[in-house]
Design an enzyme around this catalytic site. Sequence first.
Site, PDB file in Angstrom:
ATOM      1  N   TRP A 143       0.841  -1.198   0.000  1.00 40.72           N
ATOM      2  CA  TRP A 143       0.000   0.000   0.000  1.00 40.72           C
ATOM      3  C   TRP A 143       0.877   1.250   0.000  1.00 40.72           C
ATOM      4  O   TRP A 143       0.641   2.195  -0.756  1.00 40.72           O
ATOM      5  CB  TRP A 143      -0.910  -0.005   1.237  1.00 40.72           C
ATOM      6  N   ASP A 221       5.655  -7.376   1.190  1.00 39.90           N
ATOM      7  CA  ASP A 221       4.343  -7.542   0.556  1.00 39.90           C
ATOM      8  C   ASP A 221       4.523  -7.654  -0.956  1.00 39.90           C
ATOM      9  O   ASP A 221       4.899  -6.699  -1.624  1.00 39.90           O
ATOM     10  CB  ASP A 221       3.486  -6.324   0.912  1.00 39.90           C
ATOM     11  N   CYS A 259      -7.144  -3.102  -2.211  1.00 40.36           N
ATOM     12  CA  CYS A 259      -6.701  -3.058  -0.823  1.00 40.36           C
ATOM     13  C   CYS A 259      -7.598  -3.976  -0.001  1.00 40.36           C
ATOM     14  O   CYS A 259      -8.805  -4.075  -0.242  1.00 40.36           O
ATOM     15  CB  CYS A 259      -6.778  -1.633  -0.286  1.00 40.36           C
ATOM     16  N   GLY A 260      -6.997  -4.639   0.977  1.00 38.38           N
ATOM     17  CA  GLY A 260      -7.755  -5.572   1.805  1.00 38.38           C
ATOM     18  C   GLY A 260      -8.891  -4.945   2.573  1.00 38.38           C
ATOM     19  O   GLY A 260      -9.781  -5.647   3.064  1.00 38.38           O
ATOM     20  N   HIS A 261      -8.899  -3.611   2.689  1.00 36.33           N
ATOM     21  CA  HIS A 261      -9.957  -2.931   3.440  1.00 36.33           C
ATOM     22  C   HIS A 261     -10.869  -2.130   2.527  1.00 36.33           C
ATOM     23  O   HIS A 261     -11.494  -1.161   2.951  1.00 36.33           O
ATOM     24  CB  HIS A 261      -9.337  -2.051   4.522  1.00 36.33           C
ATOM     25  N   ASN A 420      -2.726  -5.056  12.393  1.00 37.87           N
ATOM     26  CA  ASN A 420      -3.374  -4.105  13.304  1.00 37.87           C
ATOM     27  C   ASN A 420      -3.594  -2.810  12.519  1.00 37.87           C
ATOM     28  O   ASN A 420      -2.895  -1.811  12.703  1.00 37.87           O
ATOM     29  CB  ASN A 420      -2.474  -3.855  14.519  1.00 37.87           C
TER      30      ASN A 420
END
Length: 574
Positions: A143, A221, A259-261, A420
């Site tokens: 990211w 990553d 993005c994972g979110h 986190n």
Amino acid sequence: MDPIRTLSPFGGPLPAESFPSAAPASGAALNPDPRKGRSMTRKTYAELRAELSARYPSGQTAGGVSVDDIVQLKLQNSYDTHLDIARDMAGVMRADMAAYDADTSKFTQSLGCWSGFHAQQMIKAVKRLRGTTKGTYVYLSGWMVAGLRNRWGHLPDQSMHEKTAVADLIAEIYTSLRQADEVAINDLFKALKSATTEDERAQVIAAIDGFESHVVPIIADIDAGFGNEHATYLLAKELIKAGACCLQIENQVSDAKQCGHQDGKVTVPREDFIEKLRACRLAFEELGVDDGVIVARTDSLGAGLTQKIPVSQAPGDLAAEYIKWLRTEPISDANPMAEGELAIFQNGQFAKPVRLANGLFPFKENTGRARVIEDCIASLKHGGADLLWIETDTPNVDEIAGMVAEIRKEVPDAKLTYNNSPSFNWTLNLRNQVRAQWLAEGRIAAADYPEGVDLMKADYDATELGLEADARLQRFQTDISARAGVFHNLITLPTFHLTAKSVDELSRGYFGDEKMLAYVKTVQREEIRRGISAVKHQHEVGSDLGDTFKEMVSGERALKAGGTANTMNQFAAE
């Protein structure tokens, strides 16, 4: 005061980290701890000096180079290549994983860093706090590479950045960490030259031999591999050659990566993901990083789509277990097959998988948790992954622990890396969790604390509920590591947010009413009082290293920067 500690080129005592409590004596056996650098081949000061003195009995080469100077440079250069770093740091991670298996309180941590300087300052801070780097890694976030480190501007986390930027950042981080070693060891050798007694020399030599490197493992990553399995293998090799001992790869489609979110995530069939895990393993093995670590990340908890339907060869195989979660429609007279539609045979009858206008196939609602568990088991049992990463939408220890308990029925030693994430509103999430629990227990009434966003207000910071939420935040990593198998806790984007906050804080004061006071109060004064070495910025970037080298080759003719007129002399250690 210990006389050696008065000899630092900082203008005060050498940092305590330079004098480990159990440093080996001069001439001791090789140090097997990879954190010392060159895990099994690093020689002591006495051994190097004896070897060089045998070659050059006069104490210098034919060209006048001092044996002592050669010893210093050999010890400052802790690694020949960054591939050596990958090999050593893989050993560090494996040892840490074994320690965690024996004692879950020994979990590891990292912060995401988007420059070598960020990583260097983080590790220096840890060494000041703990006296060791043990249990500390660097996380390299795709990211932040996309958002801050690519040539095409600030981009979202969708694999649109050039893939080589990831390898470039790994190399930069290790260059910075190695330079931190060089600066610190140079300080020790300056102290050695200044020592006036044999006891003083012995103490400094012990500190040199016991010096712990700033080099730590990087979890890198690799996104979804930036292409097919061969592209994944080629990129993995570049990351490993840059120094990465650990690769984190996710089960999204490369050309639709999100993005994972964020919404719109599309996962690949498990066989496809396993092939990419194998590609990463082959890259490690080819390059001789036998202990290389692979983190298999699943985004299935928040991913409701797949791009293709795999071919099942037998009931219950990986493909069948993936297909069973597809959202389907019964075929009937009211809903007949139309031209161009697909059908699959499931549970003894044909059904139509729902297909969106973009050709993607949605999964059944509320199946994410079950798919996560199956993903993780497949990655461990069939893909040879070492660690898992479950991307969640909220920070909830019970949720993660419940999934891990299911996974461990099949793989008892399953371990996680947990994000986190700054994408969570931690304050609001934890306060809502406390409120819900206390309501269920009858400890409070619904009217005592508001529901939703209002609970975020500063008015609740000092309340009983606010304080309890903060206490749970403080022990969150300990709890999740003990109860949910989390070996490694990381924050993906902290230096992105910290930089934004810090620059905003300084700018508000400097361009506002405080002017110069803003810089002194918020930056320099704090650097001095905390003992942050970067306050002496010339020294931090190697000015003394340059002076030392000039002395090595020029002697008294050396034109040095560190004389009495150097303004860095104003910063005595506090």
